[in-house]
Motif scaffolding. Structure first.
Motif, PDB file in Angstrom:
ATOM      1  N   GLN A 151       0.826  -1.207   0.000  1.00 51.48           N
ATOM      2  CA  GLN A 151       0.000   0.000   0.000  1.00 51.48           C
ATOM      3  C   GLN A 151       0.863   1.261   0.000  1.00 51.48           C
ATOM      4  O   GLN A 151       0.560   2.233  -0.710  1.00 51.48           O
ATOM      5  N   THR A 185      -4.626   1.557  -6.541  1.00 46.16           N
ATOM      6  CA  THR A 185      -5.180   2.740  -5.884  1.00 46.16           C
ATOM      7  C   THR A 185      -6.603   3.032  -6.332  1.00 46.16           C
ATOM      8  O   THR A 185      -7.278   3.872  -5.721  1.00 46.16           O
ATOM      9  N   SER A 186      -7.061   2.366  -7.391  1.00 45.15           N
ATOM     10  CA  SER A 186      -8.421   2.580  -7.873  1.00 45.15           C
ATOM     11  C   SER A 186      -8.881   1.350  -8.640  1.00 45.15           C
ATOM     12  O   SER A 186      -8.053   0.579  -9.150  1.00 45.15           O
ATOM     13  N   GLU A 192       1.047   4.310  -2.840  1.00 46.07           N
ATOM     14  CA  GLU A 192       0.799   5.708  -2.488  1.00 46.07           C
ATOM     15  C   GLU A 192       1.978   6.603  -2.857  1.00 46.07           C
ATOM     16  O   GLU A 192       1.790   7.688  -3.423  1.00 46.07           O
ATOM     17  N   LYS A 244       2.293   7.040  -6.686  1.00 42.67           N
ATOM     18  CA  LYS A 244       1.322   8.010  -7.212  1.00 42.67           C
ATOM     19  C   LYS A 244       1.762   9.437  -6.912  1.00 42.67           C
ATOM     20  O   LYS A 244       1.688  10.325  -7.767  1.00 42.67           O
TER      21      LYS A 244
END
Length: 225
Positions: A27, A58-59, A31, A34
């Motif tokens: 995770q 993330t999506s 993050e 991005k």
């Protein structure tokens, strides 16, 4: 998470290594990727039993974009995974390298992609793909920063997987020892005989040795066989 290029790379690396397990590390990898690249969505694939699988994203759109690669058996992430390097797609719709992949990814709203191989000099573990809704979204400096980041992410992921594997192995060893103790006390046998019973019982039940050991530790005497 708002990061300025290069100045926060060391901080990102330190944070990645500080995560307690594989899931948390993944995770954080997403993050930071991005934030460092300015992408709209990020997904990570791992090799599992020799096959690529989407681990996290993330999506939903980023996850689907990676799944399209797996279904089509082509795309920048798969190439990056094999090559162990970065693969850049400046314009998804105009790129002719992966015809089956480009159209569905464009329909998801992504127009450029930066895929980064994850792994060590010895082996590849997967790929990190950053998706953008804009064409030519990843300038040369940004792409180079992402390459450097991918190296840190790779080390953190390999380390986390290694630590997780060690913890699982230690727990399995402990549980097997407990099961041997139960069998030794139950049948008045030695450790070698208890292990033989445990091994045969696991085979008979069609489960792993550690799984059968857990069952025996939690079972009543009549349940063992």
């Amino acid at each position: 998470m708002d990061l300025r290029p290069t100045s926060e790379l060391a901080e990102a690396a330190a944070d990645l290594h500080g995560e307690p397990d594989v899931e948390s590390t993944v995770q954080s990898v997403l993050e930071y990727a991005k934030a460092l690249t300015g992408g709209d969505g990020v997904a990570v694939m791992f090799r599992q039993a020799g096959r690529p699988a989407v681990m996290s994203a993330t999506s939903p759109e980023a996850a689907e974009a990676d799944l399209v690669q797996i279904r089509c058996a082509e795309g920048p992430g798969l190439q990056a995974m094999c090559a162990g390097d970065a693969v850049l797609v400046d314009d998804v719709a105009a790129d002719a390298r992966w015809s089956s992949w480009s159209r569905p990814v464009s329909e998801l709203g992504f127009q450029s992609v930066l895929s980064l191989g994850l792994g060590t000099h010895r082996s590849s573990i997967g790929a990190l793909s950053v998706y953008s809704s804009k064409t030519h979204a990843f300038a040369a400096e940004r792409a180079e920063l992402a390459r450097l980041y991918a190296r840190h992410a790779s080390v953190a992921l390999v380390s986390a997987r290694h630590e997780s594997g060690l913890r699982q192995a230690m727990q399995a060893r402990h549980t097997i020892g407990q099961a041997q103790g139960v069998l030794m006390e139950r049948y008045g046998i030695d450790a070698e005989q208890a292990f033989a019973i445990l091994r045969n019982s696991a085979r008979d039940h069609g489960v792993k040795l550690s799984e059968r050991a857990e069952q025996i530790v939690a079972s009543r005497p009549a349940d063992v066989g």
